[in-house]
Design a protein around this motif. Structure first.
Motif, PDB file in Angstrom:
ATOM      1  N   HIS A 189       0.835  -1.207   0.000  1.00  0.00           N
ATOM      2  CA  HIS A 189       0.000   0.000   0.000  1.00  0.00           C
ATOM      3  C   HIS A 189       0.870   1.258   0.000  1.00  0.00           C
ATOM      4  O   HIS A 189       0.591   2.211  -0.725  1.00  0.00           O
ATOM      5  CB  HIS A 189      -0.940   0.003   1.203  1.00  0.00           C
ATOM      6  CG  HIS A 189      -1.805   1.217   1.274  1.00  0.00           C
ATOM      7  ND1 HIS A 189      -2.832   1.438   0.393  1.00  0.00           N
ATOM      8  CD2 HIS A 189      -1.779   2.289   2.099  1.00  0.00           C
ATOM      9  CE1 HIS A 189      -3.407   2.598   0.675  1.00  0.00           C
ATOM     10  NE2 HIS A 189      -2.777   3.129   1.717  1.00  0.00           N
TER      11      HIS A 189
ATOM     12  N   GLU B 283       2.255   1.851  -3.373  1.00  0.00           N
ATOM     13  CA  GLU B 283       1.215   2.413  -4.248  1.00  0.00           C
ATOM     14  C   GLU B 283       1.003   3.891  -3.959  1.00  0.00           C
ATOM     15  O   GLU B 283       0.879   4.712  -4.883  1.00  0.00           O
ATOM     16  CB  GLU B 283      -0.087   1.643  -4.060  1.00  0.00           C
ATOM     17  CG  GLU B 283      -1.208   2.123  -4.946  1.00  0.00           C
ATOM     18  CD  GLU B 283      -2.495   1.340  -4.700  1.00  0.00           C
ATOM     19  OE1 GLU B 283      -3.571   1.913  -4.939  1.00  0.00           O
ATOM     20  OE2 GLU B 283      -2.412   0.165  -4.288  1.00  0.00           O
ATOM     21  N   VAL B 284       0.980   4.263  -2.684  1.00  0.00           N
ATOM     22  CA  VAL B 284       0.797   5.663  -2.305  1.00  0.00           C
ATOM     23  C   VAL B 284       1.964   6.506  -2.809  1.00  0.00           C
ATOM     24  O   VAL B 284       1.770   7.611  -3.328  1.00  0.00           O
ATOM     25  CB  VAL B 284       0.645   5.792  -0.767  1.00  0.00           C
ATOM     26  CG1 VAL B 284       0.761   7.235  -0.321  1.00  0.00           C
ATOM     27  CG2 VAL B 284      -0.684   5.201  -0.323  1.00  0.00           C
TER      28      VAL B 284
ATOM     29  N   GLN C 237       3.860   5.864  -5.397  1.00  0.00           N
ATOM     30  CA  GLN C 237       3.754   5.980  -6.842  1.00  0.00           C
ATOM     31  C   GLN C 237       2.709   7.026  -7.227  1.00  0.00           C
ATOM     32  O   GLN C 237       2.925   7.844  -8.118  1.00  0.00           O
ATOM     33  CB  GLN C 237       3.398   4.626  -7.475  1.00  0.00           C
ATOM     34  CG  GLN C 237       3.362   4.658  -8.986  1.00  0.00           C
ATOM     35  CD  GLN C 237       4.691   5.079  -9.589  1.00  0.00           C
ATOM     36  OE1 GLN C 237       5.749   4.629  -9.169  1.00  0.00           O
ATOM     37  NE2 GLN C 237       4.648   5.955 -10.581  1.00  0.00           N
ATOM     38  N   GLN C 238       1.583   7.031  -6.519  1.00  0.00           N
ATOM     39  CA  GLN C 238       0.545   8.031  -6.787  1.00  0.00           C
ATOM     40  C   GLN C 238       1.071   9.429  -6.477  1.00  0.00           C
ATOM     41  O   GLN C 238       0.758  10.388  -7.189  1.00  0.00           O
ATOM     42  CB  GLN C 238      -0.705   7.741  -5.965  1.00  0.00           C
ATOM     43  CG  GLN C 238      -1.472   6.537  -6.448  1.00  0.00           C
ATOM     44  CD  GLN C 238      -2.664   6.216  -5.558  1.00  0.00           C
ATOM     45  OE1 GLN C 238      -2.893   6.877  -4.542  1.00  0.00           O
ATOM     46  NE2 GLN C 238      -3.418   5.188  -5.923  1.00  0.00           N
TER      47      GLN C 238
ATOM     48  N   ARG D 171       4.168  10.425  -6.735  1.00  0.00           N
ATOM     49  CA  ARG D 171       5.066  10.804  -7.836  1.00  0.00           C
ATOM     50  C   ARG D 171       4.266  11.233  -9.064  1.00  0.00           C
ATOM     51  O   ARG D 171       4.667  12.147  -9.773  1.00  0.00           O
ATOM     52  CB  ARG D 171       5.970   9.633  -8.199  1.00  0.00           C
ATOM     53  CG  ARG D 171       7.055   9.386  -7.192  1.00  0.00           C
ATOM     54  CD  ARG D 171       8.013   8.289  -7.676  1.00  0.00           C
ATOM     55  NE  ARG D 171       8.687   7.712  -6.535  1.00  0.00           N
ATOM     56  CZ  ARG D 171       8.467   6.503  -6.034  1.00  0.00           C
ATOM     57  NH1 ARG D 171       7.605   5.697  -6.610  1.00  0.00           N
ATOM     58  NH2 ARG D 171       9.113   6.083  -4.986  1.00  0.00           N
ATOM     59  N   ASP D 172       3.158  10.548  -9.300  1.00  0.00           N
ATOM     60  CA  ASP D 172       2.325  10.865 -10.460  1.00  0.00           C
ATOM     61  C   ASP D 172       1.611  12.202 -10.324  1.00  0.00           C
ATOM     62  O   ASP D 172       1.340  12.866 -11.317  1.00  0.00           O
ATOM     63  CB  ASP D 172       1.288   9.760 -10.698  1.00  0.00           C
ATOM     64  CG  ASP D 172       1.930   8.434 -11.094  1.00  0.00           C
ATOM     65  OD1 ASP D 172       3.117   8.434 -11.501  1.00  0.00           O
ATOM     66  OD2 ASP D 172       1.241   7.401 -10.987  1.00  0.00           O
ATOM     67  N   HIS D 173       1.292  12.596  -9.088  1.00  0.00           N
ATOM     68  CA  HIS D 173       0.478  13.797  -8.864  1.00  0.00           C
ATOM     69  C   HIS D 173       1.247  14.949  -8.225  1.00  0.00           C
ATOM     70  O   HIS D 173       0.656  15.909  -7.755  1.00  0.00           O
ATOM     71  CB  HIS D 173      -0.734  13.465  -8.003  1.00  0.00           C
ATOM     72  CG  HIS D 173      -1.638  12.449  -8.624  1.00  0.00           C
ATOM     73  ND1 HIS D 173      -2.327  12.682  -9.782  1.00  0.00           N
ATOM     74  CD2 HIS D 173      -1.957  11.192  -8.251  1.00  0.00           C
ATOM     75  CE1 HIS D 173      -3.030  11.612 -10.100  1.00  0.00           C
ATOM     76  NE2 HIS D 173      -2.819  10.685  -9.179  1.00  0.00           N
TER      77      HIS D 173
ATOM     78  N   GLY E  74       1.042  13.997  -2.837  1.00  0.00           N
ATOM     79  CA  GLY E  74       1.458  12.878  -1.998  1.00  0.00           C
ATOM     80  C   GLY E  74       1.939  13.303  -0.624  1.00  0.00           C
ATOM     81  O   GLY E  74       1.927  12.513   0.300  1.00  0.00           O
TER      82      GLY E  74
ATOM     83  N   THR F  20      -0.841  12.881   1.852  1.00  0.00           N
ATOM     84  CA  THR F  20      -1.125  11.471   2.096  1.00  0.00           C
ATOM     85  C   THR F  20      -0.059  10.858   2.986  1.00  0.00           C
ATOM     86  O   THR F  20      -0.369  10.132   3.937  1.00  0.00           O
ATOM     87  CB  THR F  20      -1.191  10.709   0.759  1.00  0.00           C
ATOM     88  OG1 THR F  20      -2.173  11.317  -0.067  1.00  0.00           O
ATOM     89  CG2 THR F  20      -1.542   9.259   0.974  1.00  0.00           C
TER      90      THR F  20
END
Length: 66
Positions: free
Chosen positions: A14, A17-18, A20-21, A23-25, A29, A32
């Motif tokens: 998890h 995944e957080v 990676q999200q 880095r994408d946004h 992050g 989060t």
């Protein structure tokens, strides 16, 4: 019932995944990550308080007031 290894693996997945999200946004992050760290610290604090409370209650029940 979860085993500790399963729980650890799921938490690690998890968090990956957080990250990676995040880095994408971009900066999204940071919030989060802060929430997750705060939640983990709260769980740790509640565990410590529970252990201390159990020890205090154990000592109190062991007192002989008569």
């Amino acid at each position: 019932m979860f085993h500790l290894d399963t729980l650890t693996r799921r938490l690690r997945d998890h968090l990956a995944e957080v990250r990676q999200q995040a880095r994408d946004h971009g900066d999204a992050g940071y919030t989060t990550e802060t929430v997750l760290i705060t939640a983990l610290l709260a769980i740790l604090a509640l565990t410590v308080v529970g252990i201390i409370a159990a020890k205090v209650l154990g000592k109190a029940k062991g007192l002989d007031l008569g």
